[in-house]
Design an enzyme around this catalytic site. Structure first.
Site, PDB file in Angstrom:
ATOM      1  N   LYS A  55      12.853  20.350 -13.032  1.00  0.00           N
ATOM      2  CA  LYS A  55      12.980  21.610 -13.770  1.00  0.00           C
ATOM      3  C   LYS A  55      13.487  21.371 -15.186  1.00  0.00           C
ATOM      4  CE  LYS A  55      14.656  23.506  -9.380  1.00  0.00           C
ATOM      5  NZ  LYS A  55      15.509  22.459  -8.829  1.00  0.00           N
ATOM      6  N   TYR A 111      20.678  18.463 -12.887  1.00  0.00           N
ATOM      7  CA  TYR A 111      21.392  17.844 -11.757  1.00  0.00           C
ATOM      8  C   TYR A 111      21.856  16.424 -12.098  1.00  0.00           C
ATOM      9  CZ  TYR A 111      19.023  21.539  -8.983  1.00  0.00           C
ATOM     10  OH  TYR A 111      18.542  22.726  -8.495  1.00  0.00           O
ATOM     11  N   HIS A 132      13.902  26.548 -15.388  1.00  0.00           N
ATOM     12  CA  HIS A 132      15.011  26.668 -14.440  1.00  0.00           C
ATOM     13  C   HIS A 132      15.587  28.089 -14.372  1.00  0.00           C
ATOM     14  CE1 HIS A 132      18.091  23.837 -12.382  1.00  0.00           C
ATOM     15  NE2 HIS A 132      18.141  25.025 -11.826  1.00  0.00           N
ATOM     16  N   ASP A 136      13.096  18.180  -4.392  1.00  0.00           N
ATOM     17  CA  ASP A 136      13.387  19.111  -5.483  1.00  0.00           C
ATOM     18  C   ASP A 136      14.610  18.650  -6.268  1.00  0.00           C
ATOM     19  OD1 ASP A 136      12.997  22.123  -6.518  1.00  0.00           O
ATOM     20  OD2 ASP A 136      15.145  21.698  -6.351  1.00  0.00           O
TER      21      ASP A 136
HETATM   22  P1  NDP Z   1      21.768  24.673   0.998  1.00  0.00           P
HETATM   23  O1  NDP Z   1      21.611  26.090   1.444  1.00  0.00           O
HETATM   24  O2  NDP Z   1      20.632  23.732   1.150  1.00  0.00           O
HETATM   25  O3  NDP Z   1      23.069  24.107   1.722  1.00  0.00           O
HETATM   26  C1  NDP Z   1      23.549  22.818   1.454  1.00  0.00           C
HETATM   27  C2  NDP Z   1      24.927  22.696   2.096  1.00  0.00           C
HETATM   28  O4  NDP Z   1      24.816  22.884   3.502  1.00  0.00           O
HETATM   29  C3  NDP Z   1      25.571  21.346   1.898  1.00  0.00           C
HETATM   30  O5  NDP Z   1      26.959  21.570   1.740  1.00  0.00           O
HETATM   31  C4  NDP Z   1      25.288  20.600   3.193  1.00  0.00           C
HETATM   32  O6  NDP Z   1      26.332  19.691   3.480  1.00  0.00           O
HETATM   33  C5  NDP Z   1      25.269  21.730   4.195  1.00  0.00           C
HETATM   34  N1  NDP Z   1      24.299  21.480   5.280  1.00  0.00           N
HETATM   35  C6  NDP Z   1      23.028  21.033   5.149  1.00  0.00           C
HETATM   36  N2  NDP Z   1      22.426  20.954   6.349  1.00  0.00           N
HETATM   37  C7  NDP Z   1      23.343  21.348   7.264  1.00  0.00           C
HETATM   38  C8  NDP Z   1      23.310  21.456   8.663  1.00  0.00           C
HETATM   39  N3  NDP Z   1      22.227  21.132   9.358  1.00  0.00           N
HETATM   40  N4  NDP Z   1      24.430  21.909   9.284  1.00  0.00           N
HETATM   41  C9  NDP Z   1      25.553  22.231   8.591  1.00  0.00           C
HETATM   42  N5  NDP Z   1      25.627  22.152   7.253  1.00  0.00           N
HETATM   43  C10 NDP Z   1      24.528  21.709   6.588  1.00  0.00           C
HETATM   44  O7  NDP Z   1      22.293  24.760  -0.523  1.00  0.00           O
HETATM   45  P2  NDP Z   1      21.849  24.261  -1.959  1.00  0.00           P
HETATM   46  O8  NDP Z   1      22.551  25.177  -2.871  1.00  0.00           O
HETATM   47  O9  NDP Z   1      22.024  22.815  -2.120  1.00  0.00           O
HETATM   48  O10 NDP Z   1      20.284  24.618  -2.063  1.00  0.00           O
HETATM   49  C11 NDP Z   1      19.269  23.723  -1.701  1.00  0.00           C
HETATM   50  C12 NDP Z   1      18.521  23.233  -2.915  1.00  0.00           C
HETATM   51  O11 NDP Z   1      17.992  24.317  -3.660  1.00  0.00           O
HETATM   52  C13 NDP Z   1      19.395  22.512  -3.953  1.00  0.00           C
HETATM   53  O12 NDP Z   1      19.794  21.225  -3.516  1.00  0.00           O
HETATM   54  C14 NDP Z   1      18.479  22.529  -5.137  1.00  0.00           C
HETATM   55  O13 NDP Z   1      17.448  21.561  -4.989  1.00  0.00           O
HETATM   56  C15 NDP Z   1      17.903  23.942  -5.045  1.00  0.00           C
HETATM   57  N6  NDP Z   1      18.674  24.907  -5.860  1.00  0.00           N
HETATM   58  C16 NDP Z   1      18.030  25.474  -6.948  1.00  0.00           C
HETATM   59  C17 NDP Z   1      18.667  26.385  -7.754  1.00  0.00           C
HETATM   60  C18 NDP Z   1      17.935  26.977  -8.895  1.00  0.00           C
HETATM   61  O14 NDP Z   1      18.557  27.636  -9.742  1.00  0.00           O
HETATM   62  N7  NDP Z   1      16.637  26.792  -9.007  1.00  0.00           N
HETATM   63  C19 NDP Z   1      20.064  26.801  -7.502  1.00  0.00           C
HETATM   64  C20 NDP Z   1      20.642  26.189  -6.315  1.00  0.00           C
HETATM   65  C21 NDP Z   1      19.956  25.288  -5.535  1.00  0.00           C
HETATM   66  P3  NDP Z   1      26.190  18.072   3.360  1.00  0.00           P
HETATM   67  O15 NDP Z   1      25.363  17.781   2.146  1.00  0.00           O
HETATM   68  O16 NDP Z   1      27.629  17.651   3.212  1.00  0.00           O
HETATM   69  O17 NDP Z   1      25.572  17.586   4.633  1.00  0.00           O
END
Ligand code: NDP
Length: 284
Positions: free
Chosen positions: A76, A51, A116, A46
């Protein structure tokens, strides 16, 4: 390799229930992360124009060397509030934005193209959706859907269009479970996809109740939360740039949350969002 369940969408297409998100990942880092994810076994990625990592995502996809038809790629439209998306001109602009995303990704089609944000104050999402219908009809977007839409916007699309969004990608995690919107989706044949499924790796992952469930199953809290999404029928797209976490988040088969676990996860709901309320959201 873990077997990822999939969900059948309202147009018959199937989407893996667990995918990989790349928000806030720099272009070069996205290449490495996406490649690692696909090599680990993810088949759904995704990204989004805003981004600014579609090119890196595309290089990661190419580098992983998995046949295109085995992958499910979502991007998106950044329907920026600064631009005029009305009329025939607005629809042309959508098609140009789509072409630009495809070129950056280095792909001939995407599996899913999303609006989006609804930005209801601009009243342009219905016109944008007409351009999305064209993209779906010509097959360059195999499916079309929306993100951050509420019932009012989904109703508005249903009144004007025979094409129902295959899914709505919304903020959803145990702290913010979106019961009402999920019920609306279920009633209208729209799948629910969770963004920030891990609560952005913040307070959610240290919730004592979740830590307890994780200990009981010999799993991590992130795995428990992802298991909760899967068992709730939701599609989840966790993000990580950490290879061990990328693998950890995919390794959610082989255990099951029982009724008491599911209830305990549900009881952590706070009703608080991490992101903006889409009904008022209008950044650039
Ligand atoms: P997530 O809920 O996926 O959390 C990501 C964070 O959690 C990062 O800081 C990552 O750290 C950490 N993390 C990931 N796995 C673990 C684990 N196993 N243990 C501990 N920490 C962990 O947040 P996002 O906001 O990134 O949401 C996911 C996706 O959703 C986005 O990447 C995007 O593709 C989508 N999105 C869409 C939106 C929209 O408006 N349509 C808005 C927001 C997000 P690290 O990377 O340092 O490992």
């Amino acid at each position: 390799m873990t077997t990822i369940p999939s969900i059948t969408l309202n147009n018959g297409a199937r989407i893996p229930q667990l995918g990989f998100g790349v928000w806030q990942v720099e272009d070069d880092a996205a290449e490495a992360a996406v490649r690692t994810a696909i090599e680990a076994g993810y088949r759904s990625i995704d990204t989004a124009a805003i981004y600014e990592n579609e090119a890196g995502t595309g290089r990661g996809i190419a580098g992983a060397g998995v046949p295109r038809e085995e992958l499910y790629i979502t991007t998106k439209l950044w329907n920026s509030g600064k631009r005029d998306w009305s009329g025939a001109q607005g629809q042309d602009a959508v098609l140009r934005e789509f072409d630009s995303s495809l070129a950056k990704l280095g792909l001939e089609y995407v599996d899913l193209y999303l609006i989006h944000w609804p930005r209801p104050m601009h009243g342009s999402f219905e016109n944008i959706w007409q351009a999305f219908e064209k993209l779906a009809a010509d097959g360059r977007a195999r499916s079309v859907g929306v993100s951050n839409f509420g019932p009012a916007q989904l109703d508005a699309l249903a009144e004007r269009s025979g094409v129902v969004p295959v899914l709505n990608q919304i903020e959803l995690h145990p702290h913010f479970p979106q019961h009402e919107l999920r019920a609306y989706h279920a009633e209208h044949g729209i799948a629910t996809e969770a963004w920030s499924p891990l609560g952005q790796g913040k307070a959610l992952l240290t919730e004592p109740a979740l830590v307890q469930i994780a200990e009981k199953h010999g799993r991590t809290v992130a795995q428990v939360v992802l298991r909760w999404h899967l068992q709730s029928g939701v599609i989840a797209i966790p993000k990580s740039v950490t290879p061990s976490r990328i693998r950890e988040n995919l390794d959610v088969a082989g255990f099951e949350l029982d009724e008491a676990d599911m209830a305990a996860v549900a009881a952590t709901a706070t009703g608080e969002r991490l992101g903006p309320d889409p009904q008022g959201f209008d950044w650039n």
